[in-house]
Scaffold this active site. Structure first.
Site, PDB file in Angstrom:
ATOM      1  NE  ARG A 184      30.623  56.905  19.707  1.00 54.63           N
ATOM      2  CZ  ARG A 184      30.338  57.346  18.467  1.00 54.63           C
ATOM      3  NH1 ARG A 184      31.304  57.911  17.742  1.00 54.63           N
ATOM      4  NH2 ARG A 184      29.129  57.211  17.980  1.00 54.63           N
ATOM      5  CB  ILE A 222      40.867  32.660  47.558  1.00 57.76           C
ATOM      6  CG1 ILE A 222      40.177  34.017  47.763  1.00 57.76           C
ATOM      7  CG2 ILE A 222      41.857  32.386  48.693  1.00 57.76           C
ATOM      8  CD1 ILE A 222      39.271  34.063  48.985  1.00 57.76           C
ATOM      9  CB  CYS A 253      45.031  40.170  34.779  1.00 53.52           C
ATOM     10  SG  CYS A 253      46.008  38.657  34.825  1.00 53.52           S
ATOM     11  CG  ASP A 293      46.507  35.801  43.382  1.00 53.86           C
ATOM     12  OD1 ASP A 293      45.956  35.775  44.488  1.00 53.86           O
ATOM     13  OD2 ASP A 293      47.625  35.291  43.169  1.00 53.86           O
ATOM     14  CB  SER A 304      42.031  36.325  35.800  1.00 51.97           C
ATOM     15  OG  SER A 304      42.664  35.533  36.782  1.00 51.97           O
TER      16      SER A 304
END
Length: 275
Positions: free
Chosen positions: A138, A219, A157, A180, A178
């Site tokens: 945990r 991309i 993110c 980049d 997410s």
């Protein structure tokens, strides 16, 4: 070659070959000139880095090692949400007139919660469990707090870490909604590799594997040719990572306690950033 380079190249080829283009869809990010920033995206990328073998910094182009560490200390050690506590300008586009990014990142890690052992914030709870209950399943953090999202200038993110001890080895999973890939992927990998080294050292453990799970790996359209250039570049040997062995308290680390020896990388790219 650096194993991080191999992982990075394989990921980029997979996105370019199998990814879905977002042209024609409504997207939030945009370029500085106001043009919508579209992507080629691939769902569910999982990369594994064995930190006991080498430090996972790419050599295809330089990753700003010290700046990456400065940001991870800003979030996890200072637990700050104000860019005035950060040396780089990477958060300037998301800060208000007072320098705050809202109830995001470090703000969430610094909130104290009640446990049966007492009150801890999320970082101190990890430190407590690694020393007192290392076999726990945990040992986790989460900064994607729904009731506070409306007060975050950018939704997190990289939002969750799960720590797990095997014998005397500390492993972790980094969950990211997410990424980049050109701008920030290796930056995040470097940051959380350093963080794992920090937690391992102050807990009397050896560093193990970092598993990076990315929901939306993308991309950007204006990055495609740059990524294709990197895929053709020469790779170099991974540098040697050094951490000050004298530091035993998580909150005593500074940027100067970390070093890369013999870091050789290709020429830097001038990369536009979607905001």
């Amino acid at each position: 070659m650096s194993k991080a380079d191999k992982i990075f190249k394989e990921m980029c080829r997979k996105i370019l070959k199998e990814g879905i283009r977002t042209e024609g869809q409504k997207v939030r990010p945009h370029w500085e000139d106001g043009t919508p920033a579209h992507t080629i995206k691939k769902f569910g990328i999982i990369n594994e880095y064995d930190l006991s073998e080498e430090f996972p910094i790419i050599t295809l182009r330089p990753t700003a090692f010290k700046s990456a560490i400065d940001e991870i200390l800003w979030i996890w050690q200072k637990k700050s949400n104000n860019i005035k506590d950060l040396n780089s300008k990477i958060w300037n586009n998301w800060a208000d007139e007072n320098g705050s990014i809202g109830k995001a990142y470090g703000y969430q890690l610094g909130i104290k919660h009640k446990y049966k052992e007492g009150y801890f914030d999320q970082v101190d709870r990890v430190l407590y469990d690694l020393k007192n209950n290392p076999m726990s399943r945990r040992i986790m953090t989460n900064i994607y707090v729904h009731q506070d999202l409306y007060e975050m200038n950018l939704y997190p993110c990289a939002y969750s870490m799960t720590f797990n001890v095997e014998g005397d080895q500390l492993n972790a999973i980094l969950n990211q909604r997410s990424s980049d890939i050109l701008v920030a992927n290796n930056w995040n990998v470097v940051q959380y590799a350093v963080l794992l080294h920090m937690f391992a050292q102050v807990s009397g453990l050896k560093v193990g594997k970092l598993i990076h799970v990315i929901a939306d790996a993308h991309i950007y359209d204006r990055h495609i040719d740059m990524v294709k250039e990197l895929l053709k570049r020469e790779e170099y040997e991974a540098p040697t990572f050094k951490i000050n062995p004298e530091i035993k308290n998580f909150y005593d680390f500074t940027v100067n306690d970390f070093e890369l020896v013999n870091y050789k990388a290709g020429k830097q790219l001038k990369i536009p950033v979607a905001i």
